[in-house]
Write an enzyme that holds these catalytic residues in place. Sequence first.
Site, mmCIF file in Angstrom:
data_model
loop_
_atom_site.group_PDB
_atom_site.id
_atom_site.type_symbol
_atom_site.label_atom_id
_atom_site.label_comp_id
_atom_site.label_asym_id
_atom_site.label_seq_id
_atom_site.Cartn_x
_atom_site.Cartn_y
_atom_site.Cartn_z
ATOM 1 N N CYS A 1 36.615 38.055 43.471
ATOM 2 C CA CYS A 1 37.551 38.968 44.144
ATOM 3 C C CYS A 1 37.060 39.247 45.559
ATOM 4 C CB CYS A 1 37.698 40.249 43.363
ATOM 5 S SG CYS A 1 36.186 41.195 43.314
ATOM 6 N N SER B 1 44.004 41.044 37.813
ATOM 7 C CA SER B 1 44.959 40.715 38.878
ATOM 8 C C SER B 1 45.798 41.949 39.236
ATOM 9 C CB SER B 1 45.864 39.582 38.405
ATOM 10 O OG SER B 1 46.529 39.999 37.231
ATOM 11 N N LYS C 1 37.256 45.773 26.057
ATOM 12 C CA LYS C 1 38.156 44.670 25.714
ATOM 13 C C LYS C 1 37.944 43.632 26.803
ATOM 14 C CE LYS C 1 41.506 42.755 26.573
ATOM 15 N NZ LYS C 1 41.434 41.354 27.096
ATOM 16 N N GLU D 1 47.044 35.532 46.627
ATOM 17 C CA GLU D 1 45.683 35.276 46.150
ATOM 18 C C GLU D 1 45.656 33.890 45.489
ATOM 19 O OE1 GLU D 1 44.135 37.665 42.841
ATOM 20 O OE2 GLU D 1 42.167 37.547 43.783
ATOM 21 N N GLU E 1 39.965 37.457 27.154
ATOM 22 C CA GLU E 1 40.022 36.536 26.005
ATOM 23 C C GLU E 1 39.629 35.125 26.416
ATOM 24 O OE1 GLU E 1 42.349 38.016 27.682
ATOM 25 O OE2 GLU E 1 44.342 37.112 27.452
HETATM 26 P P1 NAD Z 1 44.149 39.185 34.473
HETATM 27 O O1 NAD Z 1 44.910 40.278 35.126
HETATM 28 O O2 NAD Z 1 44.908 37.996 33.981
HETATM 29 O O3 NAD Z 1 43.380 39.740 33.166
HETATM 30 C C1 NAD Z 1 42.536 40.864 33.246
HETATM 31 C C2 NAD Z 1 42.542 41.580 31.888
HETATM 32 O O4 NAD Z 1 43.862 42.047 31.627
HETATM 33 C C3 NAD Z 1 42.148 40.676 30.723
HETATM 34 O O5 NAD Z 1 41.297 41.415 29.860
HETATM 35 C C4 NAD Z 1 43.472 40.340 30.055
HETATM 36 O O6 NAD Z 1 43.364 40.204 28.654
HETATM 37 C C5 NAD Z 1 44.350 41.535 30.388
HETATM 38 N N1 NAD Z 1 45.756 41.168 30.600
HETATM 39 C C6 NAD Z 1 46.218 40.048 31.229
HETATM 40 N N2 NAD Z 1 47.568 40.074 31.289
HETATM 41 C C7 NAD Z 1 47.962 41.234 30.699
HETATM 42 C C8 NAD Z 1 49.232 41.823 30.456
HETATM 43 N N3 NAD Z 1 50.352 41.230 30.851
HETATM 44 N N4 NAD Z 1 49.261 43.019 29.834
HETATM 45 C C9 NAD Z 1 48.130 43.629 29.433
HETATM 46 N N5 NAD Z 1 46.903 43.114 29.641
HETATM 47 C C10 NAD Z 1 46.809 41.934 30.263
HETATM 48 O O7 NAD Z 1 42.978 38.768 35.464
HETATM 49 P P2 NAD Z 1 41.998 37.514 35.347
HETATM 50 O O8 NAD Z 1 42.769 36.274 35.661
HETATM 51 O O9 NAD Z 1 41.225 37.586 34.086
HETATM 52 O O10 NAD Z 1 40.979 37.823 36.536
HETATM 53 C C11 NAD Z 1 41.162 37.410 37.854
HETATM 54 C C12 NAD Z 1 41.743 38.513 38.700
HETATM 55 O O11 NAD Z 1 40.873 39.640 38.674
HETATM 56 C C13 NAD Z 1 41.874 38.119 40.172
HETATM 57 O O12 NAD Z 1 43.099 38.605 40.648
HETATM 58 C C14 NAD Z 1 40.705 38.827 40.826
HETATM 59 O O13 NAD Z 1 40.870 39.111 42.192
HETATM 60 C C15 NAD Z 1 40.644 40.076 40.018
HETATM 61 N N6 NAD Z 1 39.343 40.709 40.137
HETATM 62 C C16 NAD Z 1 39.252 41.819 40.895
HETATM 63 C C17 NAD Z 1 38.029 42.440 41.070
HETATM 64 C C18 NAD Z 1 37.914 43.668 41.928
HETATM 65 O O14 NAD Z 1 36.853 44.245 41.948
HETATM 66 N N7 NAD Z 1 38.958 44.093 42.614
HETATM 67 C C19 NAD Z 1 36.889 41.899 40.463
HETATM 68 C C20 NAD Z 1 37.019 40.752 39.690
HETATM 69 C C21 NAD Z 1 38.260 40.161 39.530
#
Ligand code: NAD
Length: 490
Positions: free
Chosen positions: A282, A227, A174, A383, A177
């Site tokens: 990240c 996140s 998944k 962050e 989006e």
């Molecule tokens: P996000 O948490 O908004 O989304 C990540 C995934 O979770 C997406 O597929 C999204 O559809 C889903 N999602 C979002 N909100 C949700 C909810 N309330 N309930 C269920 N699913 C949900 O993250 P993002 O903005 O797409 O990515 C950036 C974040 O990812 C930053 O915080 C970054 O540091 C982190 N990140 C971490 C690593 C690592 O290795 N630690 C690597 C890349 C990115």
Amino acid sequence: MVDRLQNFIDGNWRPSRADQALDVVNPATSEVLVQVPLSSAPDVNQAVEAAVRAFVEWRQTPAGERIQPLFALKALLEKHLDDLALTITDECGKTLSESKGELRRAIENVETACGMPTMMQGVNAEDIARGIDEFMIRQPLGVVAAITPFNFPGMIPFWFLPYAVATGNCFLLKPSERVPITSAKIFDLIRAAGFPPGVIQLVHGGKEAVNAILDHPRIRAISFVGSTPTAKYVYSRAAGNGKRAQCQGGAKNPVVVMPDADMEMATRILADSAFGCAGQRCLAASVAITVSDARPALTDQIMAAAHSRKVGYGGNPEVEMGPVISAQSKARVEGLIAKGESQGARVLVDGRNRKVAGLEEGYFVFPTVLDEVRPDAEIARTEIFGPVLSLMHAGTIDEAIALVNDRSYGNMACIFTSSGAHARRFRYEVNSGNVGINVGVAAPIANFPFSGWGESFFGDLHAQAHHAVEFYTQTKVVVERWPKTWSRKF
Ligand code: NAD
């Protein structure tokens, strides 16, 4: 009228059953590229049913055969690298060379997983008691799923996918989006690579699709990257439903610059870490802590690097930094800079309210440098996920390490120094899962686990390499005796 993407289920493209969809936007222009369906439980159920059926044959397929479509996929990824890179640039905003870089890491993970016939071998001990042998074998879990973020659409699915299927599982992705087109293109290659139908599925969507995955009784394990608040939510809901989970979260990465560092090299690498991918990594450097006399030189040089960075559409080869992902993200980053200023930081280079000529509708935040950021200020602890570097200053390495460890995240910490003693002490004492010594983005290659700590990771087995093998397999221990009387008959 723009196209609406489809899910990939049971070896075919299928329209989502959901009515709702989101626009996918090029962040450099705000042009709508495509629509992504917001799939929910019926689509997830259909994908899982196909995966459950496929698992029966797939787990009996020898590992040496299971990796053959991965070899084909590697070749296809190489062949289509330029087109995939441009897709990443157009939907995610990063520069073409950054997009190619992440695809190289994706390919590396496919290559590593091709070692699975060796990697998933068990262990044995003969004669644990007289005439009794014991051995441990690894078996796949069944159906597993990964939920991925927007910032590395070409790489992060590959932290999981190749290992999951090479160990004999069926896999559901998944993707974010916000950047679904890269996955759609990758799944065209997956289809061409020759995986049997049902072994790898793609379901587009957001929160509803995630909840359906987390609650589905036949999905055994969840890999998540995103996140920290979502990582915590996914980890607890998955665990509450009895699933294995590995959830990588956000970050706030400090970089210490010692006075004995090669200052020209340190600044160049630090600028790439802080401003590369528009700070949406990240492993981006977010706070630079200068020690003692490092302060004036580093401050002057990082300001110059911030001023000179060419910002624009990532597909232009001269551009060094693209936009942030969305209008909301731009507003949030600029709001955090303002908050930092109101809490006492000095804005040395201000990237707010800047436009790129010809791309006035793009979501650009220019490189920003803040000085004298207090350790308790919000900008020092939150962050930012934008091209913003905060400067702090310490008198000694002890003070610097204390500042590094005064945070809840533990994704990465780096030091620039020419002293082996300082470097060793730093790597020994910092609370961080990935450490860089004269390196600005300490991203483990595919043969090592991606080791976040603290609020940057929930679980125990990380992505990539042998951790992925352990995560996607369950161990079975067999204690075996064959009475001699039986063998004497033959
Ligand atoms: P996000 O948490 O908004 O989304 C990540 C995934 O979770 C997406 O597929 C999204 O559809 C889903 N999602 C979002 N909100 C949700 C909810 N309330 N309930 C269920 N699913 C949900 O993250 P993002 O903005 O797409 O990515 C950036 C974040 O990812 C930053 O915080 C970054 O540091 C982190 N990140 C971490 C690593 C690592 O290795 N630690 C690597 C890349 C990115």
